[in-house]
Design an enzyme around this catalytic site. Structure first.
Site, PDB file in Angstrom:
ATOM      1  N   LYS A  72     -22.185  31.072  61.223  1.00 13.71           N
ATOM      2  CA  LYS A  72     -21.302  30.101  60.726  1.00 13.71           C
ATOM      3  C   LYS A  72     -20.085  30.849  60.071  1.00 13.71           C
ATOM      4  O   LYS A  72     -19.138  29.793  59.786  1.00 13.71           O
ATOM      5  CB  LYS A  72     -22.111  29.537  59.567  1.00 13.71           C
ATOM      6  CG  LYS A  72     -23.125  28.478  59.908  1.00 13.71           C
ATOM      7  CD  LYS A  72     -23.715  27.871  58.709  1.00 13.71           C
ATOM      8  CE  LYS A  72     -25.199  27.549  59.371  1.00 13.71           C
ATOM      9  NZ  LYS A  72     -25.281  26.163  59.629  1.00 13.71           N
ATOM     10  N   LYS A 107     -30.213  35.626  70.015  1.00 14.03           N
ATOM     11  CA  LYS A 107     -31.159  34.473  70.342  1.00 14.03           C
ATOM     12  C   LYS A 107     -30.659  33.254  70.726  1.00 14.03           C
ATOM     13  O   LYS A 107     -29.556  32.822  70.243  1.00 14.03           O
ATOM     14  CB  LYS A 107     -32.021  34.327  69.059  1.00 14.03           C
ATOM     15  CG  LYS A 107     -33.097  33.478  68.980  1.00 14.03           C
ATOM     16  CD  LYS A 107     -33.631  33.148  67.832  1.00 14.03           C
ATOM     17  CE  LYS A 107     -33.204  31.857  67.009  1.00 14.03           C
ATOM     18  NZ  LYS A 107     -33.917  30.713  66.904  1.00 14.03           N
ATOM     19  N   LYS A 130     -30.665  26.059  69.324  1.00 21.24           N
ATOM     20  CA  LYS A 130     -30.109  24.801  69.595  1.00 21.24           C
ATOM     21  C   LYS A 130     -28.578  24.632  68.868  1.00 21.24           C
ATOM     22  O   LYS A 130     -27.834  23.706  69.244  1.00 21.24           O
ATOM     23  CB  LYS A 130     -30.815  23.658  69.264  1.00 21.24           C
ATOM     24  CG  LYS A 130     -31.672  23.907  67.815  1.00 21.24           C
ATOM     25  CD  LYS A 130     -32.651  22.697  67.833  1.00 21.24           C
ATOM     26  CE  LYS A 130     -34.077  23.006  67.410  1.00 21.24           C
ATOM     27  NZ  LYS A 130     -34.283  23.687  66.202  1.00 21.24           N
TER      28      LYS A 130
HETATM   29  N1  AQP Z   1     -34.780  31.459  71.395  1.00 22.81           N
HETATM   30  C1  AQP Z   1     -36.089  31.277  70.846  1.00 22.81           C
HETATM   31  N2  AQP Z   1     -37.046  32.012  71.494  1.00 22.81           N
HETATM   32  C2  AQP Z   1     -38.169  31.923  71.434  1.00 22.81           C
HETATM   33  N3  AQP Z   1     -38.584  31.227  70.392  1.00 22.81           N
HETATM   34  C3  AQP Z   1     -37.662  30.362  69.528  1.00 22.81           C
HETATM   35  N4  AQP Z   1     -37.914  29.418  68.550  1.00 22.81           N
HETATM   36  C4  AQP Z   1     -36.302  29.067  68.345  1.00 22.81           C
HETATM   37  N5  AQP Z   1     -35.523  29.717  69.016  1.00 22.81           N
HETATM   38  C5  AQP Z   1     -36.277  30.482  69.878  1.00 22.81           C
HETATM   39  C6  AQP Z   1     -38.955  29.050  67.895  1.00 22.81           C
HETATM   40  O1  AQP Z   1     -38.955  27.666  68.103  1.00 22.81           O
HETATM   41  C7  AQP Z   1     -39.774  27.057  66.756  1.00 22.81           C
HETATM   42  C8  AQP Z   1     -39.002  25.945  66.276  1.00 22.81           C
HETATM   43  O2  AQP Z   1     -37.845  26.527  65.952  1.00 22.81           O
HETATM   44  P1  AQP Z   1     -36.942  25.716  64.618  1.00 22.81           P
HETATM   45  O3  AQP Z   1     -36.183  24.539  65.355  1.00 22.81           O
HETATM   46  O4  AQP Z   1     -37.733  25.445  63.546  1.00 22.81           O
HETATM   47  O5  AQP Z   1     -35.974  26.710  63.945  1.00 22.81           O
HETATM   48  P2  AQP Z   1     -35.074  28.013  64.566  1.00 22.81           P
HETATM   49  O6  AQP Z   1     -36.026  29.081  64.867  1.00 22.81           O
HETATM   50  O7  AQP Z   1     -34.069  28.263  63.820  1.00 22.81           O
HETATM   51  O8  AQP Z   1     -34.533  27.470  66.277  1.00 22.81           O
HETATM   52  P3  AQP Z   1     -33.134  27.276  66.607  1.00 22.81           P
HETATM   53  O9  AQP Z   1     -33.339  26.852  68.018  1.00 22.81           O
HETATM   54  O10 AQP Z   1     -32.448  28.610  66.371  1.00 22.81           O
HETATM   55  O11 AQP Z   1     -32.640  26.255  65.696  1.00 22.81           O
HETATM   56  P4  AQP Z   1     -31.160  26.213  64.953  1.00 22.81           P
HETATM   57  O12 AQP Z   1     -30.227  26.532  65.902  1.00 22.81           O
HETATM   58  O13 AQP Z   1     -31.233  24.736  64.289  1.00 22.81           O
HETATM   59  O14 AQP Z   1     -31.413  27.097  63.962  1.00 22.81           O
HETATM   60  C9  AQP Z   1     -39.950  28.453  66.063  1.00 22.81           C
HETATM   61  O15 AQP Z   1     -41.307  28.859  65.861  1.00 22.81           O
HETATM   62  C10 AQP Z   1     -39.031  29.454  66.269  1.00 22.81           C
HETATM   63  O16 AQP Z   1     -39.348  30.694  66.367  1.00 22.81           O
END
Ligand code: AQP
Length: 340
Positions: free
Chosen positions: A120, A201, A204
């Site tokens: 960020k 990684k 979203k």
């Molecule tokens: N790139 C990834 N590869 C494998 N697993 C992933 N997860 C997220 N990104 C990947 C897994 O998806 C589940 C739900 O994730 P979340 O939405 O609770 O939070 P996050 O890990 O922060 O996912 P994002 O997509 O990176 O969201 P934002 O961008 O909003 O922070 C979890 O089990 C996670 O491990």
């Protein structure tokens, strides 16, 4: 004698359009897990509040989108409890209590928090406190249900370890209140990387959409993004799995493995001698077919909002029943007794 199945809890935050990383890291396992576990699948909308600020009014839409994907991935409301986190207020209540048993220094060690601040490009001073406290709410989500297993991507492993530490600390003081959960992390696909920056990684919330394959991407976007995915310049080019030397190729291999249900080792035999451009065409083909079929099912559920709301309503009642038991036990131990 009926033996209870182990309890499994998993959640996704409706903080944006779901990615193939969310699917591969966790959601793809959910359907089959229903046979061996008592599953709770939660839509973590309170967590999403940590990152959604300006478009708060679309949260309701994102919640229903996410729920539709749960169903499209094969989660069956007759077998599993599907619910929305904010509908079960016990999550917030336990969150506060666990805050009182968590250490500031252990939260400071959470790498996801550090990465998010870094991405960020902001300072610790301006970041909201909830983002810092996020792992404690996650601990509450898991511990409320006496969860045995939590399927997660690699990025959440540290949060599960923290959950265990908090639970253990509480148990040491008050007896065996919480079950200590274990994370379930697959060997492949537990950290799908960004297409243009394969050392980062896939997320979203990424501001560069070319880094991400969204579950709702159309065939043209999929083609464009995978075609432009970063690989490497090894000469002669060779497809093999090595996340340090070949992060781009290894990432595409993990994606292909997930959508074809083929082991990476088997794929490597099949791809022997194949050029990178041809390899990408194969990945595009399988990812497109897979997403096309997932999307059909998704749109089918998404068009029926009253059905989705009914599932969420029923799920909340079931989740409340379970979580109330744990919370009551904790209130009793802490001396927070109701007088009536
Ligand atoms: N790139 C990834 N590869 C494998 N697993 C992933 N997860 C997220 N990104 C990947 C897994 O998806 C589940 C739900 O994730 P979340 O939405 O609770 O939070 P996050 O890990 O922060 O996912 P994002 O997509 O990176 O969201 P934002 O961008 O909003 O922070 C979890 O089990 C996670 O491990």
């Amino acid at each position: 004698m009926i033996l209870n199945k182990p309890v499994l809890f998993s959640a996704v935050q409706p903080s944006g359009n779901l990615t193939i990383g969310n699917y591969i890291g966790t959601m793809r396992h959910w359907s089959s897990m229903q046979n061996n576990y008592d599953c709770l699948y939660c839509i973590a909308d309170l967590h999403a509040l940590t990152s959604i600020k300006n478009n708060i009014f679309s949260l309701n839409t994102l919640i229903l989108d996410t729920l539709s994907f749960y169903l499209a991935c094969g989660v069956d409301p007759n077998k599993s409890i599907i619910f929305i986190q904010s509908h079960v207020h016990q999550h917030s209540q336990l969150n506060w209590i666990l805050n009182c048993f968590s250490e500031f220094s252990e939260l400071l060690r959470m790498t996801q928090f550090k990465t998010k601040i870094h991405e960020k490009k902001t300072s610790e001073k301006t970041i909201n406190a909830a983002l810092f406290n996020y792992p404690i709410l996650m601990a509450a989500d898991i511990l409320l249900y006496q969860t045995n297993f939590v399927p997660v991507g690699q990025d959440q492993k540290q949060h599960i370890e923290l959950t265990r530490n908090i639970a253990q600390r509480f148990n040491n003081l008050y007896g065996s209140i919480f079950t200590l959960p274990e994370s379930l992390i697959s060997q492949y696909g537990s950290k799908i990387m960004s297409l243009l920056e394969p050392k980062k990684k896939m997320s979203k919330s990424d501001i560069n959409y070319k880094n991400v394959i969204y579950l709702l991407d159309d065939i043209y976007s999929i083609k464009f993004k995978i075609k432009n995915a970063v690989t490497d310049s090894e000469i002669p080019s060779k497809i093999y799995y090595d996340i340090d030397k070949k992060p781009g190729i290894s990432n595409l291999l993990e994606i292909l493995s997930a959508v074809t249900h083929k082991d990476v080792k088997i794929l490597l035999k099949e791809l022997d001698g194949v050029m990178y451009s041809e390899f990408k065409k194969i990945v595009i083909d399988y990812v497109s077919k897979f997403l096309n079929s997932l999307q059909k099912s998704y749109y089918n559920y998404r068009s029926n909002e009253s059905y989705l709301k009914k599932i969420a309503y029923d799920g909340a009642i079931k989740a409340q029943l379970k979580s109330k038991k744990t919370l009551k036990n904790i209130y009793d131990k802490l001396g927070l007794i109701r007088f009536h």
